[in-house]
Enzyme design. Structure first.
Site, PDB file in Angstrom:
ATOM      1  N   HIS A  67     -60.083  21.647  51.547  1.00  0.00           N
ATOM      2  CA  HIS A  67     -59.601  22.972  51.903  1.00  0.00           C
ATOM      3  C   HIS A  67     -58.079  22.935  51.973  1.00  0.00           C
ATOM      4  O   HIS A  67     -57.496  22.008  52.543  1.00  0.00           O
ATOM      5  CB  HIS A  67     -60.156  23.403  53.260  1.00  0.00           C
ATOM      6  CG  HIS A  67     -61.597  23.772  53.218  1.00  0.00           C
ATOM      7  ND1 HIS A  67     -62.118  24.805  53.956  1.00  0.00           N
ATOM      8  CD2 HIS A  67     -62.635  23.255  52.517  1.00  0.00           C
ATOM      9  CE1 HIS A  67     -63.419  24.910  53.724  1.00  0.00           C
ATOM     10  NE2 HIS A  67     -63.751  23.964  52.854  1.00  0.00           N
ATOM     11  N   ASP A  88     -56.814  28.062  48.618  1.00  0.00           N
ATOM     12  CA  ASP A  88     -57.935  28.917  49.015  1.00  0.00           C
ATOM     13  C   ASP A  88     -57.553  30.394  48.951  1.00  0.00           C
ATOM     14  O   ASP A  88     -58.373  31.239  48.589  1.00  0.00           O
ATOM     15  CB  ASP A  88     -58.407  28.552  50.429  1.00  0.00           C
ATOM     16  CG  ASP A  88     -59.181  27.234  50.456  1.00  0.00           C
ATOM     17  OD1 ASP A  88     -59.278  26.591  49.401  1.00  0.00           O
ATOM     18  OD2 ASP A  88     -59.670  26.851  51.534  1.00  0.00           O
TER      19      ASP A  88
END
Length: 238
Positions: A150, A155
């Site tokens: 992540h 993202d």
């Protein structure tokens, strides 16, 4: 219409105790990605990165030692997001952490009327799910192969593409603040009072069907039981 797609990474899951350590954001104008981004890593002070959080985003305490505090970047965040709606995937998490950081510095919380939760949009559009960011990228044919961990900016970039698809794809943008154009297949965006045509990219190949062989067989069985005069019989090939 200006919107900011954003994401945060944190030291843990509890906004009251944990801290934001990364913010990434992407700007949209009339549902088109402008190329303007915001990205910063943050020093969480005495709060250490929880091992479970590190396993998700790979940001260590050592990585953050020389980074600015939230207090040092807050004005730049306000400047970047001024006048825009804020879109996040599972926005309760990210907005909750933002509000906790604002509380520590004596700033008012984010106006909930500015916030759009892309996860809620996805659940309404695809109630059978799954609706994680990775699942939505797969559904819409968006390349997320670089997302091994992540990361707030990556993202946000992926979510910007997903968000546009959730609203109907790039074609949906043609009806927003539209200006007359004699050019077929072009979208109109407006920047600083000037109108600029932009080519609307087409998918290189259609999205694959989500119907399984069992779905098709069940539908055929249903239609067979409707009788020869059923409309479905007249619509079915062969």
């Amino acid at each position: 219409m200006r919107e900011i797609i954003f994401d945060t990474e944190t030291t843990g899951l509890h906004a009251a105790e944990d801290r934001i350590i990364e913010i990434g954001a992407v700007e949209l104008e009339n549902r088109f990605i402008t190329g303007r981004t915001y990205h910063v890593f943050l020093n969480p002070g005495d709060r250490k990165v929880h091992p479970d959080a590190y396993a998700v985003h790979g940001i260590s305490n050592d990585d953050l030692r020389d980074k600015p505090s939230f207090k040092e970047v807050i004005q730049s965040w306000f400047d970047f997001t001024a006048g825009a709606d804020l879109i996040a995937h599972n926005s309760n998490f990210d907005i909750g952490f933002m509000n906790a950081e604002f509380d520590r510095l004596g700033f008012p919380n984010v106006d909930p009327n500015r916030v759009i939760d892309s996860l809620a949009l996805a659940r309404r559009k695809h109630p059978m799910g799954p609706n994680s960011l990775d699942a939505l990228c797969k559904r819409y044919g968006i390349d997320n192969s670089k997302r091994t961990k992540h990361g707030a900016l990556l993202d946000s970039e992926l979510l910007a593409e997903v968000y546009i698809e959730l609203l109907g794809g790039k074609q949906a943008s043609l009806g927003l603040d539209a200006q007359p154009s004699s050019v077929v297949g072009e979208a109109i965006t407006q920047h600083n009072g000037s109108v600029h045509p932009q080519k609307v990219a087409q998918r290189p190949q259609p999205l694959p069907t989500r119907l399984t062989a069992d779905d098709v067989a069940a539908h055929t069985t249903l239609v067979d039981g409707l009788g020869d005069d059923a409309i479905w019989k007249k619509r079915m090939p062969g």
